[in-house]
Motif scaffolding. Structure first.
Motif, PDB file in Angstrom:
ATOM      1  N   ALA A 122       0.764  -1.018  -0.317  1.00 56.14           N
ATOM      2  CA  ALA A 122      -0.369  -0.177   0.407  1.00 56.14           C
ATOM      3  C   ALA A 122       0.528   0.939  -0.098  1.00 56.14           C
ATOM      4  CB  ALA A 122      -1.130   0.168   1.003  1.00 56.14           C
ATOM      5  N   PHE A 123       0.316   2.461  -0.870  1.00 56.27           N
ATOM      6  CA  PHE A 123       0.964   3.723  -0.963  1.00 56.27           C
ATOM      7  C   PHE A 123      -0.118   5.278  -0.510  1.00 56.27           C
ATOM      8  CE2 PHE A 123       3.356   1.127  -3.582  1.00 56.27           C
ATOM      9  CZ  PHE A 123       4.311   1.404  -3.526  1.00 56.27           C
ATOM     10  N   PHE A 124       0.304   5.115   1.079  1.00 55.33           N
ATOM     11  CA  PHE A 124      -0.984   6.393   1.134  1.00 55.33           C
ATOM     12  C   PHE A 124      -0.142   7.416   1.548  1.00 55.33           C
ATOM     13  CE2 PHE A 124       0.400   3.119   4.681  1.00 55.33           C
ATOM     14  CZ  PHE A 124       0.681   3.988   5.482  1.00 55.33           C
ATOM     15  N   GLY A 125      -1.435   8.493   1.780  1.00 55.45           N
ATOM     16  CA  GLY A 125      -0.180   9.723   2.345  1.00 55.45           C
ATOM     17  C   GLY A 125      -2.167  10.547   2.575  1.00 55.45           C
ATOM     18  N   ARG A 126      -1.724  12.223   2.711  1.00 55.99           N
ATOM     19  CA  ARG A 126      -3.125  12.497   2.786  1.00 55.99           C
ATOM     20  C   ARG A 126      -2.409  14.501   1.699  1.00 55.99           C
ATOM     21  NH1 ARG A 126       0.708  13.759   6.039  1.00 55.99           N
ATOM     22  NH2 ARG A 126       0.821  16.375   7.655  1.00 55.99           N
ATOM     23  N   TYR A 127      -3.837  14.961   1.461  1.00 50.63           N
ATOM     24  CA  TYR A 127      -3.554  15.959   0.386  1.00 50.63           C
ATOM     25  C   TYR A 127      -3.617  17.163   1.179  1.00 50.63           C
ATOM     26  CZ  TYR A 127      -5.168  12.899  -2.885  1.00 50.63           C
ATOM     27  OH  TYR A 127      -5.629  11.798  -4.020  1.00 50.63           O
ATOM     28  N   LEU A 128      -2.220  18.344   1.145  1.00 52.28           N
ATOM     29  CA  LEU A 128      -1.600  19.344   1.400  1.00 52.28           C
ATOM     30  C   LEU A 128      -2.402  20.631   0.987  1.00 52.28           C
ATOM     31  CD1 LEU A 128       2.015  18.572   2.545  1.00 52.28           C
ATOM     32  CD2 LEU A 128       0.019  18.096   4.143  1.00 52.28           C
ATOM     33  N   GLU A 129      -2.529  20.600  -0.180  1.00 52.48           N
ATOM     34  CA  GLU A 129      -3.114  21.125  -1.225  1.00 52.48           C
ATOM     35  C   GLU A 129      -4.237  20.411  -2.514  1.00 52.48           C
ATOM     36  OE1 GLU A 129      -0.715  24.636  -2.878  1.00 52.48           O
ATOM     37  OE2 GLU A 129       0.887  23.761  -0.891  1.00 52.48           O
ATOM     38  N   VAL A 130      -5.021  21.375  -2.282  1.00 54.64           N
ATOM     39  CA  VAL A 130      -5.630  21.229  -3.621  1.00 54.64           C
ATOM     40  C   VAL A 130      -6.397  21.890  -4.447  1.00 54.64           C
ATOM     41  CG1 VAL A 130      -7.847  19.452  -4.463  1.00 54.64           C
ATOM     42  CG2 VAL A 130      -6.734  19.181  -2.890  1.00 54.64           C
ATOM     43  N   THR A 131      -5.912  23.034  -5.742  1.00 57.49           N
ATOM     44  CA  THR A 131      -6.501  23.619  -6.171  1.00 57.49           C
ATOM     45  C   THR A 131      -6.847  23.124  -7.554  1.00 57.49           C
ATOM     46  OG1 THR A 131      -4.984  25.500  -5.281  1.00 57.49           O
ATOM     47  CG2 THR A 131      -5.884  25.987  -7.270  1.00 57.49           C
ATOM     48  N   PRO A 132      -8.321  23.125  -7.576  1.00 61.55           N
ATOM     49  CA  PRO A 132      -8.508  22.420  -8.662  1.00 61.55           C
ATOM     50  C   PRO A 132      -7.792  22.361 -10.591  1.00 61.55           C
ATOM     51  CG  PRO A 132     -10.534  22.490  -7.619  1.00 61.55           C
ATOM     52  CD  PRO A 132      -9.556  23.646  -6.982  1.00 61.55           C
ATOM     53  N   HIS A 133      -7.289  22.018 -10.728  1.00 62.18           N
ATOM     54  CA  HIS A 133      -7.875  21.879 -12.603  1.00 62.18           C
ATOM     55  C   HIS A 133      -5.601  23.004 -12.321  1.00 62.18           C
ATOM     56  CE1 HIS A 133     -11.386  22.164 -13.438  1.00 62.18           C
ATOM     57  NE2 HIS A 133     -11.351  21.197 -12.989  1.00 62.18           N
ATOM     58  N   SER A 134      -5.505  22.325 -11.480  1.00 61.41           N
ATOM     59  CA  SER A 134      -3.585  24.008 -11.512  1.00 61.41           C
ATOM     60  C   SER A 134      -2.405  22.817 -10.474  1.00 61.41           C
ATOM     61  CB  SER A 134      -3.678  25.053 -11.365  1.00 61.41           C
ATOM     62  OG  SER A 134      -4.472  25.348 -10.160  1.00 61.41           O
ATOM     63  N   ARG A 135      -2.945  22.214  -9.345  1.00 56.82           N
ATOM     64  CA  ARG A 135      -1.593  21.822  -8.127  1.00 56.82           C
ATOM     65  C   ARG A 135      -2.565  21.030  -7.455  1.00 56.82           C
ATOM     66  NH1 ARG A 135       3.218  24.625  -6.808  1.00 56.82           N
ATOM     67  NH2 ARG A 135       2.868  24.285  -3.763  1.00 56.82           N
ATOM     68  N   LEU A 136      -1.359  19.976  -7.255  1.00 49.42           N
ATOM     69  CA  LEU A 136      -2.290  18.623  -5.836  1.00 49.42           C
ATOM     70  C   LEU A 136      -0.381  18.988  -5.157  1.00 49.42           C
ATOM     71  CD1 LEU A 136      -4.157  16.070  -7.587  1.00 49.42           C
ATOM     72  CD2 LEU A 136      -4.420  17.356  -6.611  1.00 49.42           C
ATOM     73  N   VAL A 137      -1.099  18.582  -3.748  1.00 51.96           N
ATOM     74  CA  VAL A 137       0.197  18.938  -2.829  1.00 51.96           C
ATOM     75  C   VAL A 137      -0.253  17.385  -2.137  1.00 51.96           C
ATOM     76  CG1 VAL A 137       1.883  19.294  -1.754  1.00 51.96           C
ATOM     77  CG2 VAL A 137       0.866  20.838  -2.985  1.00 51.96           C
TER      78      VAL A 137
END
Length: 162
Positions: A77-92
């Protein structure tokens, strides 16, 4: 000419992967954030290790979990949490499956109906990146080819591309 994937070590702890996709940022972003789409391209087919499950709560503080293997009792398994979500431009997001997990930032920049995707990984140490880079150099180009194929089925690719 096919789109090329560039995998480049930027420092002792940083890896950057870039590629242009034949589709709008909205579609490319959805392929990264909708589990039913993500499962169709993420696991490199050549490894023979399928993605068994994909759970994504794509919002700041939301979690994800990916399980690979041939059966649940022998999966990884690979897992974690989202720190930033900007639709259509950025994921962290974080990669929390080990002490050597990275923080991954993916940006989606639309350019005339195509999308420049830049994936940046920051590892806690040089050794952690050394361990990860071999799989990234081999796997990411194949994964991104599979994403290109998915985008065609979603109507993202242009007719008559060169």
């Amino acid at each position: 000419m096919k789109n090329r994937t560039s995998v480049e070590r930027k420092s002792e702890r940083e890896l950057v992967v870039t590629r242009i996709f034949d589709g709008p940022a909205r579609l490319v972003f959805e392929a990264w954030t909708r589990p039913e789409l993500f499962m169709r391209w993420w696991a490199p087919k050549s490894t023979g290790v399928p993605l068994l499950s994909c759970e994504m709560d794509v919002r700041v503080g939301g979690r994800y979990r990916l399980e690979f293997g041939h059966e649940a009792s022998k999966s990884m398994a690979f897992f974690g949490r989202y720190l930033e979500v900007t639709p259509h431009s950025r994921l962290v997001w974080t990669n929390d499956e080990s002490d050597d997990g990275s923080v991954t930032t993916v940006t989606f920049e639309e350019r005339g109906g195509k999308t420049l995707l830049v994936l940046h990984e920051l590892y806690p140490s040089k050794e952690a990146l050394d361990d990860a880079i071999v799989g990234m150099e081999g796997g990411m180009p194949e994964q991104f080819e599979q994403l290109d194929e998915l985008l065609v089925t979603l109507g993202g690719a242009r007719a008559g591309r060169s």
